[in-house]
Design an enzyme around this catalytic site. Structure first.
Site, PDB file in Angstrom:
ATOM      1  N   LYS A 113     127.381  29.117  16.979  1.00  0.00           N
ATOM      2  CA  LYS A 113     126.946  29.557  18.042  1.00  0.00           C
ATOM      3  C   LYS A 113     126.532  28.424  18.900  1.00  0.00           C
ATOM      4  O   LYS A 113     126.544  28.654  20.055  1.00  0.00           O
ATOM      5  CB  LYS A 113     125.761  30.637  17.798  1.00  0.00           C
ATOM      6  N   ASP A 166     140.742  43.390  18.594  1.00  0.00           N
ATOM      7  CA  ASP A 166     140.073  43.595  17.470  1.00  0.00           C
ATOM      8  C   ASP A 166     141.187  43.327  16.090  1.00  0.00           C
ATOM      9  O   ASP A 166     142.127  43.741  16.189  1.00  0.00           O
ATOM     10  CB  ASP A 166     139.267  44.870  17.121  1.00  0.00           C
ATOM     11  N   VAL A 201     141.404  36.732  16.030  1.00  0.00           N
ATOM     12  CA  VAL A 201     141.223  35.545  17.013  1.00  0.00           C
ATOM     13  C   VAL A 201     141.068  34.137  16.186  1.00  0.00           C
ATOM     14  O   VAL A 201     141.079  33.258  16.759  1.00  0.00           O
ATOM     15  CB  VAL A 201     139.661  35.848  17.726  1.00  0.00           C
ATOM     16  N   ILE A 246     128.370  45.539  19.580  1.00  0.00           N
ATOM     17  CA  ILE A 246     128.064  45.176  21.007  1.00  0.00           C
ATOM     18  C   ILE A 246     129.380  45.220  21.805  1.00  0.00           C
ATOM     19  O   ILE A 246     129.096  45.474  22.850  1.00  0.00           O
ATOM     20  CB  ILE A 246     127.523  43.631  20.962  1.00  0.00           C
ATOM     21  N   TYR A 290     126.182  30.086  10.321  1.00  0.00           N
ATOM     22  CA  TYR A 290     126.457  30.784  11.555  1.00  0.00           C
ATOM     23  C   TYR A 290     125.785  30.266  12.810  1.00  0.00           C
ATOM     24  O   TYR A 290     126.472  30.179  13.984  1.00  0.00           O
ATOM     25  CB  TYR A 290     125.912  32.393  11.229  1.00  0.00           C
TER      26      TYR A 290
END
Ligand SMILES: NC(=O)c1ccc[n+]([C@@H]2O[C@H](COP(=O)([O-])OP(=O)(O)OC[C@H]3O[C@@H](n4cnc5c(N)ncnc54)[C@H](O)[C@@H]3O)[C@@H](O)[C@H]2O)c1
Length: 245
Positions: A154, A35, A57, A16, A150
């Protein structure tokens, strides 16, 4: 590389994020692909005539250095897409190794937080507003057994999206989220190549198909555009209707 806005896409070397980077390039914007996979970032950047920044990150020092490099290359960051994310594994929460939980929190939640902090501080200092789009997941709102670690990250990203939108509005910075359903990317390649698993995922989607990255990018570009001038703090699903079920 053409003029336009300066756009930073984390996790932009694949899936994405790569499609998002390509969409902003097609719109004439300058793009930096950050990245953890520096080689993949370099190769995507070469193909898209973008800048590559090797950055993790999950590591605050790497974020500070990477955001600084991206801002220098781009001449300032006008748009941030917090896309870097991992699943890292799966399984019932009673069995899930804590290392998997910690890895997902470090990238998806802490990473979104630290990159937002670093970029928003620069946007405020530059005084020219900004747009932030966080890539969430419909899993934040609809559970799938085995993915609780996960999905929790989110849901936290959605909460952070709303708080950031509230705090940054006075600086002309809008913050929104895009929540995809299942998308064909390297992250889901294993699932999609297994016919039974793929059929199970497809059966949950009213329009009957798994998305491609190009189904997701138009909303990201729109939310970062002036056409979305009065939209902030929203998390919008792109899921073929899955949240209706
Ligand atoms: N594919 C799906 O079905 C789906 C559905 C909903 C949400 N999402 C979300 O979309 C985003 C992109 O997912 P994708 O499917 O394109 O995955 P992908 O695995 O194809 O790409 C993720 C990219 O992020 C990079 N990355 C991973 N950890 C990083 C780190 N610590 N620092 C910097 N970069 C890092 C990877 O190297 C990779 O290039 C993620 O946030 C994911 O949670 C994906």
């Amino acid at each position: 590389m053409s003029a336009g806005r300066g756009v930073l896409v984390t996790g932009g070397a694949s899936g994405i994020g790569r499609a998002v980077a390509a969409a902003f390039r097609a719109a004439g914007d300058r793009v930096a692909i950050a990245d953890v996979n520096g080689e993949a970032a370099a190769s995507a950047a070469k193909e898209l005539d973008a800048f590559a920044v090797a950055a993790d990150v999950a590591d605050a020092a790497s974020v500070a250095a990477g955001v600084g490099r991206a801002a220098d290359e781009l001449g300032g960051i006008d748009v941030l897409v917090n896309n870097a994310g991992i699943v890292a594994g799966g399984g019932p929460l009673v069995d899930l190794p804590l290392q998997v939980f910690d890895a997902v929190v470090a990238v998806n939640l802490r990473g979104t937080f630290t990159v937002t902090q670093a970029v928003a501080a620069r946007m405020i200092a530059a005084g020219r507003g900004g747009r932030i789009v966080n890539i969430s997941s419909i899993g934040a709102r609809q559970p799938t057994a085995g993915l609780g670690h996960y999905e929790a990250t989110k849901a936290a990203v959605d909460a952070l999206t709303r708080t950031a939108a509230l705090e940054l509005a006075a600086h002309g910075i809008r913050v929104n989220g895009v929540a995809p359903g299942p998308v064909r990317t390297p992250m889901t390649a294993g699932l999609i190549s297994d016919p039974a698993a793929r059929a199970a995922w497809e059966s949950r989607i009213p329009d009957g198909r798994i998305a491609t990255p190009d189904d997701i990018t138009p909303l990201v570009v729109f939310l970062a555009s002036d056409q979305a001038a009065h939209i902030t703090g929203a998390v919008v699903q792109v899921d073929g209707g899955q949240l209706l079920t």
